[in-house]
Design an enzyme around this catalytic site. Structure first.
Site, mmCIF file in Angstrom:
data_model
loop_
_atom_site.group_PDB
_atom_site.id
_atom_site.type_symbol
_atom_site.label_atom_id
_atom_site.label_comp_id
_atom_site.label_asym_id
_atom_site.label_seq_id
_atom_site.Cartn_x
_atom_site.Cartn_y
_atom_site.Cartn_z
ATOM 1 N N GLU A 98 -2.545 153.032 14.221
ATOM 2 C CA GLU A 98 -2.216 151.923 15.127
ATOM 3 C C GLU A 98 -2.892 150.613 14.719
ATOM 4 O O GLU A 98 -4.123 150.536 14.678
ATOM 5 C CB GLU A 98 -2.641 152.281 16.544
ATOM 6 C CG GLU A 98 -2.321 151.213 17.563
ATOM 7 C CD GLU A 98 -2.733 151.616 18.969
ATOM 8 O OE1 GLU A 98 -2.207 151.008 19.923
ATOM 9 O OE2 GLU A 98 -3.593 152.511 19.114
ATOM 10 N N ASP A 149 2.660 149.252 18.833
ATOM 11 C CA ASP A 149 2.250 149.041 20.224
ATOM 12 C C ASP A 149 2.673 147.637 20.658
ATOM 13 O O ASP A 149 2.271 146.639 20.056
ATOM 14 C CB ASP A 149 0.727 149.200 20.333
ATOM 15 C CG ASP A 149 0.221 149.139 21.761
ATOM 16 O OD1 ASP A 149 0.458 148.120 22.439
ATOM 17 O OD2 ASP A 149 -0.447 150.094 22.207
ATOM 18 N N HIS A 186 -0.286 144.998 21.471
ATOM 19 C CA HIS A 186 -0.959 144.396 20.323
ATOM 20 C C HIS A 186 -0.004 143.501 19.534
ATOM 21 O O HIS A 186 -0.390 142.414 19.089
ATOM 22 C CB HIS A 186 -1.539 145.488 19.433
ATOM 23 C CG HIS A 186 -2.575 146.311 20.108
ATOM 24 N ND1 HIS A 186 -3.770 145.795 20.546
ATOM 25 C CD2 HIS A 186 -2.591 147.629 20.450
ATOM 26 C CE1 HIS A 186 -4.492 146.758 21.113
ATOM 27 N NE2 HIS A 186 -3.788 147.862 21.078
ATOM 28 N N HIS A 240 4.059 152.809 21.386
ATOM 29 C CA HIS A 240 3.397 152.616 22.679
ATOM 30 C C HIS A 240 4.016 151.402 23.355
ATOM 31 O O HIS A 240 4.140 150.336 22.743
ATOM 32 C CB HIS A 240 1.891 152.397 22.507
ATOM 33 C CG HIS A 240 1.127 153.664 22.433
ATOM 34 N ND1 HIS A 240 -0.239 153.710 22.198
ATOM 35 C CD2 HIS A 240 1.498 154.962 22.590
ATOM 36 C CE1 HIS A 240 -0.652 154.966 22.198
ATOM 37 N NE2 HIS A 240 0.390 155.739 22.433
ATOM 38 N N ARG A 300 -0.988 144.502 30.173
ATOM 39 C CA ARG A 300 -1.231 145.938 30.349
ATOM 40 C C ARG A 300 -0.719 146.448 31.697
ATOM 41 O O ARG A 300 -1.025 147.551 32.108
ATOM 42 C CB ARG A 300 -2.710 146.285 30.193
ATOM 43 C CG ARG A 300 -3.218 146.101 28.770
ATOM 44 C CD ARG A 300 -3.538 147.428 28.155
ATOM 45 N NE ARG A 300 -4.137 147.311 26.832
ATOM 46 C CZ ARG A 300 -3.643 147.908 25.768
ATOM 47 N NH1 ARG A 300 -2.531 148.607 25.856
ATOM 48 N NH2 ARG A 300 -4.243 147.807 24.598
ATOM 49 N N GLU A 336 1.342 153.166 27.553
ATOM 50 C CA GLU A 336 -0.114 153.248 27.438
ATOM 51 C C GLU A 336 -0.725 152.072 28.189
ATOM 52 O O GLU A 336 -0.661 150.927 27.756
ATOM 53 C CB GLU A 336 -0.566 153.205 25.979
ATOM 54 C CG GLU A 336 -2.067 153.424 25.849
ATOM 55 C CD GLU A 336 -2.649 152.862 24.571
ATOM 56 O OE1 GLU A 336 -3.515 153.523 23.988
ATOM 57 O OE2 GLU A 336 -2.265 151.739 24.170
#
Length: 290
Positions: A146, A179, A182, A205, A211, A240
């Site tokens: 990742e 992800d 990110h 993800h 988030r 996530e």
């Protein structure tokens, strides 16, 4: 496309005490659960695999390098410990029934020396990943490395660098965990980032820019799912996020406030949104092909 939820939303050390979560996860419409662990000794992987199977859930497995455990250190003894950790994680992934072992696996999360990575560090990372290939093959587990944002690592941040890493490692058992959180910080456009990775995308993800609940922020979900469809990715999309009351994770990920009315709503509302967004991308692609 299959949808999962990472257990870091509720705990940093999923164990038998957390098995009642599985029924809720299934009731919200998930296909699987992504179990997160940072230590493997004494972990009841087979029992958790059975419990998930009994609920009709598949399992994926994630972890991370923490503390001073590093695959790119110039200290051979530290690299040895990191390699042993990785091998144990791969074995545990196989034991729990996961086809993947996913997470940030070059340098410890949060380690920022105040400089760019060096060529020697990069080379050590490539060499250490190559050294894990026989273990991955023996257990039929794919490693998904990742990239993290610049505030969590200095080693691997962008999709372009991740593609370069895969090109140098050049092994079908080693790919990338993409992800959205990110990428939203580091890549110019998530869709282009995914297309640049192409077949190197081994796991995904999904997380909103803050988030919080997917679909409530500024991640460009239509572009994400269109790109995944264009590259032929039809595997796991796992939410996530992190519970603000999970002390060790909140500190590591800088979660200083509640991200949603309840942590459960991140899961239940998030999966409903993602299924709809993925479905729309597939429908649009199909319509264009007609």
């Amino acid at each position: 496309m299959k949808f999962g939820i990472n257990t870091l939303l509720w705990t940093a050390a999923f164990d038998l005490d957390h098995l009642p979560l599985l029924a809720k996860i299934k009731s919200w419409g998930f296909d699987g659960v992504e179990v997160a662990r940072f230590a493997f000794d004494g972990f009841p992987a087979r029992l958790i695999r059975e419990a998930a199977h009994n609920e009709g859930l598949e399992v994926t497995f994630c972890s991370a390098l923490t503390g001073d455990v590093s695959l790119i250190s110039d200290d051979p003894s530290i690299r040895d410990r990191a390699r042993d950790f990785m091998k144990r994680g791969i074995e545990t992934a196989a034991e729990i029934g996961s086809p993947v072992f996913v997470g940030p696996y070059l340098s410890p999360v949060g380690y920022l020396p105040g400089r760019r990575r060096t060529e020697d560090e990069w080379k050590r990372g490539v060499d250490e990943l190559k050294a894990l290939a026989p273990t991955l093959r023996a257990h039929d587990v794919t490693l998904a490395v990742e990239p993290l944002n610049r505030f969590e690592t200095y080693v691997l941040n962008t999709a372009a660098d991740a593609a370069k890493l895969c090109a140098e490692v050049h092994d079908p058992y080693i790919g990338i965990l993409f992800d959205t959180f990110h990428s939203n910080i580091e890549d110019k456009h998530a869709g282009d980032a995914i297309r640049g990775l192409g077949q190197h995308v081994a796991h995904v993800h999904t997380c909103e820019n803050d988030r919080g609940i997917p679909g409530t922020g500024n991640v460009e979900w239509t572009g994400v799912f269109a790109a995944l469809r264009d590259t032929g990715y039809d595997d796991w999309c796992v939410i996530e996020s992190f519970g603000s009351r999970v002390t060790e994770i909140a500190a590591a990920a800088c979660i200083w406030r509640d991200l949603a009315p309840t942590v459960d709503s991140i899961a239940s509302e998030g999966v409903a949104f993602l299924r709809e967004a993925a479905g729309q991308a597939i429908s649009t692609t199909a319509a264009r092909a007609v």
